[in-house]
Design a protein around this motif. Structure first.
Motif, PDB file in Angstrom:
ATOM      1  N   VAL A   1       8.108  44.388  22.139  1.00  0.00           N
ATOM      2  CA  VAL A   1       8.022  44.800  20.739  1.00  0.00           C
ATOM      3  C   VAL A   1       8.431  46.262  20.595  1.00  0.00           C
ATOM      4  N   ILE A   2       7.985  47.092  21.522  1.00  0.00           N
ATOM      5  CA  ILE A   2       8.354  48.513  21.467  1.00  0.00           C
ATOM      6  C   ILE A   2       9.872  48.669  21.632  1.00  0.00           C
ATOM      7  N   ARG A   3      10.442  47.904  22.575  1.00  0.00           N
ATOM      8  CA  ARG A   3      11.886  47.967  22.779  1.00  0.00           C
ATOM      9  C   ARG A   3      12.639  47.515  21.524  1.00  0.00           C
ATOM     10  N   PHE A   4      12.171  46.407  20.907  1.00  0.00           N
ATOM     11  CA  PHE A   4      12.812  45.924  19.683  1.00  0.00           C
ATOM     12  C   PHE A   4      12.638  46.922  18.539  1.00  0.00           C
ATOM     13  N   ALA A   5      11.487  47.573  18.480  1.00  0.00           N
ATOM     14  CA  ALA A   5      11.261  48.577  17.432  1.00  0.00           C
ATOM     15  C   ALA A   5      12.230  49.750  17.600  1.00  0.00           C
ATOM     16  N   LYS A   6      12.426  50.189  18.845  1.00  0.00           N
ATOM     17  CA  LYS A   6      13.384  51.279  19.096  1.00  0.00           C
ATOM     18  C   LYS A   6      14.798  50.848  18.710  1.00  0.00           C
ATOM     19  N   GLN A   7      15.147  49.615  19.088  1.00  0.00           N
ATOM     20  CA  GLN A   7      16.486  49.110  18.775  1.00  0.00           C
ATOM     21  C   GLN A   7      16.668  49.006  17.259  1.00  0.00           C
ATOM     22  N   THR A   8      15.634  48.522  16.564  1.00  0.00           N
ATOM     23  CA  THR A   8      15.708  48.420  15.108  1.00  0.00           C
ATOM     24  C   THR A   8      15.853  49.807  14.485  1.00  0.00           C
ATOM     25  N   HIS A   9      15.109  50.762  15.018  1.00  0.00           N
ATOM     26  CA  HIS A   9      15.220  52.134  14.526  1.00  0.00           C
ATOM     27  C   HIS A   9      16.640  52.673  14.735  1.00  0.00           C
ATOM     28  N   GLN A  10      17.214  52.364  15.896  1.00  0.00           N
ATOM     29  CA  GLN A  10      18.595  52.797  16.163  1.00  0.00           C
ATOM     30  C   GLN A  10      19.559  52.134  15.177  1.00  0.00           C
ATOM     31  N   TRP A  11      19.364  50.846  14.907  1.00  0.00           N
ATOM     32  CA  TRP A  11      20.229  50.152  13.952  1.00  0.00           C
ATOM     33  C   TRP A  11      20.089  50.753  12.550  1.00  0.00           C
ATOM     34  N   LEU A  12      18.854  51.053  12.162  1.00  0.00           N
ATOM     35  CA  LEU A  12      18.651  51.673  10.857  1.00  0.00           C
ATOM     36  C   LEU A  12      19.322  53.039  10.799  1.00  0.00           C
ATOM     37  N   ALA A  13      19.186  53.796  11.882  1.00  0.00           N
ATOM     38  CA  ALA A  13      19.827  55.112  11.919  1.00  0.00           C
ATOM     39  C   ALA A  13      21.349  54.971  11.846  1.00  0.00           C
ATOM     40  N   ALA A  14      21.894  53.988  12.566  1.00  0.00           N
ATOM     41  CA  ALA A  14      23.347  53.773  12.548  1.00  0.00           C
ATOM     42  C   ALA A  14      23.801  53.335  11.153  1.00  0.00           C
ATOM     43  N   SER A  15      23.042  52.416  10.521  1.00  0.00           N
ATOM     44  CA  SER A  15      23.441  51.962   9.182  1.00  0.00           C
ATOM     45  C   SER A  15      23.313  53.105   8.172  1.00  0.00           C
ATOM     46  N   HIS A  16      22.293  53.943   8.326  1.00  0.00           N
ATOM     47  CA  HIS A  16      22.153  55.110   7.455  1.00  0.00           C
ATOM     48  C   HIS A  16      23.335  56.066   7.660  1.00  0.00           C
ATOM     49  N   ALA A  17      23.737  56.239   8.914  1.00  0.00           N
ATOM     50  CA  ALA A  17      24.888  57.111   9.198  1.00  0.00           C
ATOM     51  C   ALA A  17      26.154  56.537   8.577  1.00  0.00           C
ATOM     52  N   ILE A  18      26.315  55.220   8.674  1.00  0.00           N
ATOM     53  CA  ILE A  18      27.500  54.580   8.065  1.00  0.00           C
ATOM     54  C   ILE A  18      27.454  54.754   6.550  1.00  0.00           C
TER      55      ILE A  18
END
Length: 149
Positions: free
Chosen positions: A98-115
């Protein structure tokens, strides 16, 4: 109401030792009493030994029953303990996932925000370019109007 007293017995009871030894001197009362005491003592010792042996057997049996009961109860406790450890390990693994998925989700959100930010900047740049183009055309038209005779 009153009954007559029973006559006193004059016969003597033979001890087992006297029965086995018919040639013993039957005349001595003292010898007979000593023999009765010895017989009683020997019987008491035998009874004590048998009682002690029965007591030890009972204790051994009780200990065996106790051990079997403890083993039975411990078997269930041990199984529950093993299951608890298994659940705990699976829970830790699930928490790590769950922690790994949360980090990955956070990275995806950060990437989508950057886009999104980049797209906004492109849109802002495009608007700026259009504004600059319009301003340049306006200035160009104004300069042409001034220089036209």
């Amino acid at each position: 109401m009153f009954t007559q007293p029973l006559p006193v017995a004059r016969a003597r009871v033979l001890s087992p030792a006297e029965i086995e030894r018919p040639n013993a001197d039957p005349s001595g009362l003292e010898a007979s009493l000593l023999q009765l005491i010895q017989d009683h003592h020997q019987t008491s010792l035998k009874l004590r030994d048998e009682t002690e042996k029965a007591k030890k057997d009972a204790i051994r049996t009780a200990m065996r029953v106790s051990d079997l009961l403890v083993d039975t109860v411990n078997g269930g406790v041990q199984e529950a303990f093993i299951n608890e450890k298994r659940i705990e390990l699976e829970s830790r693994a699930l928490t790590a996932t769950v922690i790994r998925f949360a980090k990955q989700t956070h990275q995806w959100l950060a990437a989508s925000h950057a886009i999104n930010t980049a797209i906004k900047e492109i849109g802002d740049f495009e608007n700026w370019m259009k504004t600059m183009d319009f301003d340049c055309r306006s200035i160009n038209a104004a300069i042409r109007n001034i220089h036209q005779p």
